[in-house]
Design an enzyme around this catalytic site. Structure first.
Site, short mmCIF file in Angstrom:
data_model
loop_
_atom_site.label_atom_id
_atom_site.label_comp_id
_atom_site.label_asym_id
_atom_site.label_seq_id
_atom_site.Cartn_x
_atom_site.Cartn_y
_atom_site.Cartn_z
N HIS A 185 103.36 46.12 125.49
CA HIS A 185 104.05 47.20 126.12
C HIS A 185 103.10 47.93 127.18
O HIS A 185 102.34 48.83 126.97
CB HIS A 185 104.21 48.40 125.07
N HIS A 206 103.74 48.87 131.51
CA HIS A 206 104.51 48.87 132.53
C HIS A 206 103.74 48.63 133.74
O HIS A 206 102.97 49.53 133.94
CB HIS A 206 105.48 50.22 132.70
N HIS A 217 113.12 50.19 124.76
CA HIS A 217 112.46 51.30 124.27
C HIS A 217 113.48 52.07 123.49
O HIS A 217 114.46 52.16 123.69
CB HIS A 217 111.98 52.02 125.46
N GLU A 260 111.50 56.98 121.20
CA GLU A 260 109.97 57.69 121.68
C GLU A 260 110.42 59.22 121.59
O GLU A 260 109.84 59.99 121.13
CB GLU A 260 110.11 57.30 123.26
N ASP A 312 101.00 51.40 127.70
CA ASP A 312 102.20 51.99 128.29
C ASP A 312 102.12 52.15 129.99
O ASP A 312 102.44 51.20 130.60
CB ASP A 312 102.79 53.12 127.68
N ASP A 313 101.52 53.23 130.29
CA ASP A 313 101.29 53.39 131.77
C ASP A 313 99.82 53.90 131.80
O ASP A 313 99.75 55.25 132.33
CB ASP A 313 102.33 54.39 132.13
#
Ligand code: HPA
Ligand code: ZN
Length: 360
Positions: free
Chosen positions: A39, A41, A219, A222, A300-301
């Site tokens: 996961h 991005h 997703h 969340e 994630d980011d």
């Protein structure tokens, strides 16, 4: 002698003396253990320094005067407040070389974190909406994946994500534009603002992606309710749920996820930055593991949320003393089992994981 089974993993866990691993050795072990990232991005790995470098190279004007000013703006109150700045940051990505440079920077960090396999999200609509050809996006990222394998030994795959705040027709047009490049990506996902954009909105485009033989992730749970997780499974055919942490609000759903071994790609630092949990110490990762769920840890980011994968592991274990060496092993092992890699690769990585723990 019987051939090695290809569908079950060599089970060595019982030979690992988890209880003998001192807590003080955990951070080093968390860093050193081989792991997969499921996961991530790629646009969320765009560091402020690279934003400014690409802005200069491409003649893009930024509203922030400096790297420091941009970084200072990374104070988020929820998912949308992050997405606004994340899409603005991605506006410096224009050419194939930019996408290559972005992904290559991530792979160098991934190698340092002992990531041996990565399944990476990209958001083509963020770029095609600005006039960037989808070929530039896919070719640049795919080139970096091939080079990561050749030079860093990282197995790297791409997952195309649809932006759920846009229409399904827009997602369908994106899939049609991407399908000629089908060999460059292994699956589709669903990201962006969750609230008010339920999985049902994308039933047709996911059916078309499944028919093309693509893997499906989404997703859900969340910021959205547990019903979105159910719909991702039942309507979209999701094989993994990205985040999914709100499943614990629905015990029947938790039981189903455990029974079906549906992986959850959990992102602890992201969850705190986006106020899904007030602090890492409040995160429900231990509860997810206790419930027998196939949870994994991911970043994630990372350029926006304060750390790459090893930072997620080390900070989460520091904040949650009830997580043990056995949990570290389980999380890394889950990352391989939950991946879309060939069974032979999974078995090889799990053998390397066993080795790391047996010699910890
Ligand atoms: N959630 C939804 N969309 C996203 C995220 C996220 O955490 N990161 C990048 N796009
Ligand atoms: Zn995400």
């Amino acid at each position: 002698m019987a051939a090695h089974p290809t569908t079950s993993f060599p089970v060595m866990t019982q030979h690992i003396a988890f209880d003998a691993i001192a807590r003080a050795r955990l951070p080093a072990l968390l860093r050193a253990m081989p792991k997969a990232e499921l996961h991530l991005h790629i646009e969320g790995s765009l560091e402020p320094e690279l934003i400014f470098k690409l802005a200069k190279r491409n003649g893009v004007t930024l509203v922030y005067p400096s790297v420091e000013a941009l970084r200072a703006a990374y104070a988020f109150t929820d998912l949308q407040s992050f997405l606004d700045i994340y899409y603005a940051g991605a506006s410096v990505l224009l050419h194939e070389q930019d996408f290559f440079d972005l992904a290559w920077a991530y792979f160098e960090r991934a190698a340092a974190d002992n990531i041996v396999h990565a399944e990476i999200f990209f958001d083509p609509q963020t770029h095609t909406a600005r006039g960037v050809p989808i070929e530039a996006v896919i070719q640049g990222l795919s080139h970096a994946c091939r080079r990561a394998h050749a030079e860093l030994g990282i197995s790297a795959k791409l997952i195309l994500c649809f932006l759920r705040h846009l229409s399904e027709d827009d997602a369908l047009a994106t899939l049609d534009a991407a399908l000629p490049h089908r060999h460059h990506f292994i699956g589709v996902g669903l990201d962006s603002g969750e609230r008010g954009n339920p999985p049902e909105k994308f039933a047709r485009v996911f059916a078309k992606a499944r028919a093309a033989g693509l893997h499906v992730v989404a997703h859900a749970g969340e910021e959205g309710p547990p019903e979105y997780i159910r719909a991702a499974l039942d309507v979209l055919g999701a094989e993994r749920i990205d985040h999914g942490v709100r499943c614990t609000e629905d015990p029947d759903l938790v039981a189903r996820l455990a029974r079906e071994r549906t992986p959850l790609t959990v992102c602890p630092l992201s969850n705190v930055k986006l106020c899904v949990f007030a602090a890492l110490a409040d995160h429900n990762l231990p509860a997810l593991l206790d419930a027998g769920l196939c949870a994994t840890v991911n970043s994630d980011d990372p350029a926006y949320f304060g750390g790459y994968l090893n930072q997620n592991f080390v900070e989460t274990f520091a904040a949650l003393p009830r997580l043990t060496a056995r949990d570290a092993y389980t999380l890394a092992r889950n990352s391989f089992e939950a991946s879309f890699a060939p069974e032979s690769d999974k078995a090889r990585w799990i053998a390397a994981l066993d080795h790391a723990f047996a010699h910890a």
